[in-house]
Write a protein that holds these residues in place. Structure first.
Motif, PDB file in Angstrom:
ATOM      1  N   ALA A 194       0.828  -1.213   0.000  1.00  0.00           N
ATOM      2  CA  ALA A 194       0.000   0.000   0.000  1.00  0.00           C
ATOM      3  C   ALA A 194       0.858   1.257   0.000  1.00  0.00           C
ATOM      4  N   GLN A 212      -6.850  -8.164  -1.822  1.00  0.00           N
ATOM      5  CA  GLN A 212      -7.342  -7.270  -0.767  1.00  0.00           C
ATOM      6  C   GLN A 212      -6.636  -5.919  -0.847  1.00  0.00           C
ATOM      7  N   THR A 213      -5.336  -5.952  -1.065  1.00  0.00           N
ATOM      8  CA  THR A 213      -4.564  -4.712  -1.184  1.00  0.00           C
ATOM      9  C   THR A 213      -5.046  -3.883  -2.365  1.00  0.00           C
ATOM     10  N   VAL A 232      -7.975  -3.683  -3.630  1.00  0.00           N
ATOM     11  CA  VAL A 232      -9.253  -3.043  -3.325  1.00  0.00           C
ATOM     12  C   VAL A 232      -9.074  -1.843  -2.397  1.00  0.00           C
ATOM     13  N   TYR A 233      -8.241  -1.994  -1.367  1.00  0.00           N
ATOM     14  CA  TYR A 233      -8.132  -0.949  -0.356  1.00  0.00           C
ATOM     15  C   TYR A 233      -7.000   0.046  -0.584  1.00  0.00           C
TER      16      TYR A 233
END
Length: 149
Positions: free
Chosen positions: A72, A110-111, A113-114
């Protein structure tokens, strides 16, 4: 019993070796110099003992969090370090925080998406590069009509 800075340094080095491997830690120690030695000691005590020794999360969960956070933040050198050492870790030793391809895939989905699709995309590219270097290239998969969508 009094806990000293040396005790914390020893515990941190033990954790660091278990998670990153002796070779990586020995290389880091060998590169110590007047500029970086205090930084090396600080992260060994603060991160590798103060955080990685805490009882609240197991080491695998901590490594998964490191992958997501470093992706991220675009800290790709640290991402690759934890990815590689996680893939090389003994799968029968939970203290070594081993990783498998399915876990890496889920972390990067997941990364994406966020933290954004570019972070997921770069993470996948680095993962594929490391897997290839380790002789573990994932097999081809169907995309489109023949795939299970």
């Amino acid at each position: 019993m009094t806990d000293t800075r040396e005790d914390s340094l020893r515990r941190g080095l033990d954790n660091r070796r278990r998670v990153l491997g002796d070779e990586w830690v020995e290389q880091s120690i060998a590169r110590a110099n007047a500029l970086n030695v205090e930084f090396q000691r600080m992260i060994t005590r603060y991160a590798w003992d103060g955080i990685w020794s805490r009882p609240g999360l197991d080491r695998r969960t901590r490594r998964i969090m490191v992958l997501a956070i470093t992706a991220a933040m675009g800290r790709w050198e640290e991402f690759e370090l934890h990815l590689r050492t996680g893939l090389l870790a003994d799968p029968d030793d939970p203290e070594a925080a081993p990783l498998d391809v399915d876990t890496i895939k889920e972390v990067l989905l997941q990364t994406a998406v966020y933290a954004g699709v570019p972070a997921g995309n770069t993470g996948i590219a680095i993962a594929l590069k490391v897997l290839k270097e380790l002789g573990r290239t994932p097999p081809p998969a169907a995309f489109g009509e023949q795939a299970k969508l």
